[in-house]
Design an enzyme around this catalytic site. Structure first.
Site, mmCIF file in Angstrom:
data_model
loop_
_atom_site.group_PDB
_atom_site.id
_atom_site.type_symbol
_atom_site.label_atom_id
_atom_site.label_comp_id
_atom_site.label_asym_id
_atom_site.label_seq_id
_atom_site.Cartn_x
_atom_site.Cartn_y
_atom_site.Cartn_z
ATOM 1 C CD GLU A 93 82.485 32.451 1.160
ATOM 2 O OE1 GLU A 93 81.340 32.563 0.678
ATOM 3 O OE2 GLU A 93 82.958 31.371 1.554
ATOM 4 C CE LYS A 289 77.991 30.240 0.302
ATOM 5 N NZ LYS A 289 79.330 30.694 0.622
ATOM 6 C CG ASP A 305 69.595 37.156 -13.392
ATOM 7 O OD1 ASP A 305 69.842 36.889 -12.206
ATOM 8 O OD2 ASP A 305 68.456 37.419 -13.810
ATOM 9 C CG HIS A 402 87.300 29.766 5.633
ATOM 10 N ND1 HIS A 402 85.932 29.753 5.679
ATOM 11 C CD2 HIS A 402 87.626 29.515 4.356
ATOM 12 C CE1 HIS A 402 85.464 29.501 4.473
ATOM 13 N NE2 HIS A 402 86.472 29.353 3.670
HETATM 14 C C1 MEV Z 1 81.787 28.112 1.954
HETATM 15 O O1 MEV Z 1 81.473 29.305 1.282
HETATM 16 C C2 MEV Z 1 81.566 26.927 1.037
HETATM 17 C C3 MEV Z 1 81.767 25.555 1.681
HETATM 18 O O2 MEV Z 1 80.943 25.453 2.838
HETATM 19 C C4 MEV Z 1 81.375 24.539 0.646
HETATM 20 C C5 MEV Z 1 81.319 23.119 1.149
HETATM 21 O O3 MEV Z 1 81.066 22.908 2.340
HETATM 22 O O4 MEV Z 1 81.463 22.233 0.299
HETATM 23 C C6 MEV Z 1 83.185 25.367 2.133
#
Ligand code: MEV
Length: 447
Positions: A93, A289, A305, A402
């Site tokens: 990513e 995430k 892992d 992004h």
């Molecule tokens: C994107 O990979 C991760 C985010 O969505 C995390 C977040 O929203 O805190 C930017």
């Protein structure tokens, strides 16, 4: 020649696939593709020329027909407990490594990251059913445990010398939930190894020992001499194999992050965003995430892992009965403190850590850390990415950064020259990036 062959029908099964040679597998699979020749050439172009090197990769897994490359980046100048690291990060990513590096620089100027190991206990379970009297089981427990330990001496010998081994064996009665069902919850210290094989071997031995032990209890009725071993397996829920990392500074040192807010107001807004992830599972999943963007990248780079670490983290995030953020913010006496509290069962010896040449080098780059040190490093990158994401979200939004990366990817897909890329960057500075807009822009400048 192959290109004229009809495509393999998707309702047909390839029999004996695993027994085929690698080249044969590739050919068989290519029959599902419109241009098999091109497919085979492409997949082969990712093979190593060095036969031994390729064989090593092929043998990590099964039915391998090629290698799948993922970028290997680094985040330099990551200061943890006063020590500086260059942290390897394997992730596909865009923006993750840049975000972690920017956060590392920012916090490096404010005392760096602080980290401490909460504990390193790992767990496994023997799940079994037994129809006898519960009290009999309890009475026999010391004897059973002795047998467990005795019969696993050969497996635990080396680990004990390194300071690890079996720490505790607890009987848990679940008969009120599932008839006759008990479990042995076993706690381990596996030192610098992740320890999955070690733990599972011991648990399976316990299973055999338990059946054997009861089969010899002549004073019990026939039914009570039978134990059904349902399964023996480690648990990826490791709330006691945990690390805490945090950053802190006076809120005044956060001045300037957001041009519309002073440091104190920024800190409060940041806390609000994290508090939302504590109360709302929808936000918590995305928030966490973002944490795993950083953790997984280090976990993969070091041959660990990532499914195991994610399973641990997400179950820990739900420990209070609802899924919540793994990080939290405290603001006290104008000090902003941002903490990540996360289970991480990692290893720095054994398994892929020594087999994968890049995993091995990653560990060397980190100064060959102990498992505890690696836990602190991986968690730090989780906090760094979490900080970067929440900071962007609560200030200018994440799309700005992004989209720049997104545009670069689109330009590469469109085969843009360096000059075209610069022109596109200029053009899209104040515009929304989309594939079709980028395509239109490229054809316009090309004509
Ligand atoms: C994107 O990979 C991760 C985010 O969505 C995390 C977040 O929203 O805190 C930017």
């Amino acid at each position: 020649m192959e290109e004229n062959k009809p495509l393999r029908k998707r309702d047909k099964i390839i029999r004996g696939f695993s027994k085929l040679l690698k080249e044969e597998k590739l050919k068989a699979v290519a029959e599902y593709i419109e241009n098999p020749g091109e497919f085979i050439a492409l997949l082969k172009s990712f093979w190593y020329q060095d036969f031994e090197k390729q064989k090593q990769f092929d043998e990590f897994s099964e039915n391998t027909i090629s290698n799948y490359h993922v970028p290997y980046g680094v985040s330099p100048n990551v200061v943890i407990n006063g020590k500086s690291y260059v942290v390897p990060m394997v992730i596909e990513e865009s923006s993750v490594v840049a975000a972690a590096s920017a956060a590392a620089k920012f916090w490096g100027d404010r005392g760096g990251f602080h980290a401490e190991i909460v504990d390193v206990k790992k767990v496994g379970q023997v799940h079994f059913c037994w129809k006898g009297e519960k009290q009999t089981l309890i009475n026999l427990l010391p004897e059973i445990k002795n047998e467990f330990i005795k019969n696993t001496d050969s497996i635990t010998e080396k680990m004990k010398k390194r300071g690890g081994g079996i720490l505790d064996i607890e009987l848990i009665d679940f008969t009120d939930k599932i008839p006759d069902y008990y479990q042995f919850l076993v706690t381990f210290n596996t030192c610098d190894s992740m320890g999955a094989n070690f733990i599972n071997s011991i648990l399976e031995s316990f299973g055999h020992t338990l059946q054997d032990f009861f089969s010899k209890q002549d004073n019990l009725d026939e039914e009570s001499r039978i134990v059904e071993i349902v399964m023996c397996i480690l648990s990826n829920y490791t709330p006691e194999c945990r690390v805490k990392v945090w950053v802190e500074c006076p809120t005044s040192e956060l001045n300037g992050i957001d041009e519309r807010l002073d440091g104190k107001a920024f800190a409060e807004k940041f806390k609000k965003a994290v508090d939302i992830a504590i109360i709302d599972p929808y936000r918590a999943a995305t928030h966490n995430k973002g944490i795993y963007n950083g953790i997984d990248a280090v976990v993969i780079a070091t041959g660990n892992d990532f499914r195991a670490t994610e399973a641990a983290g997400h179950s820990y995030a739900a420990r209070n009965g609802h899924y919540a953020s793994l990080s939290y913010v405290e603001i006290k006496d104008d000090i902003f403190r941002f903490t990540l509290d996360v289970p991480l069962a990692l290893g720095t010896v054994g398994g892929l850590t020594s087999l994968h040449p890049l995993a091995k080098k990653s560990l060397e780059l980190l100064g060959n850390p102990s498992a505890k040190e690696l836990m602190m490093i991986a968690a730090t990158m989780g906090l760094a990415n979490n900080y970067a994401a929440v900071k962007s979200l609560t200030t200018k939004g994440i799309q700005q950064g992004h989209m720049k990366m997104h545009l670069a990817n689109i330009m590469n897909q469109l085969g843009a020259t360096e000059e075209e890329k610069i022109k596109a960057e200029q053009y899209f500075k104040d515009k929304t990036v989309s594939y079709s807009e980028a395509e239109r822009f490229i054809s316009k400048i090309r004509s």
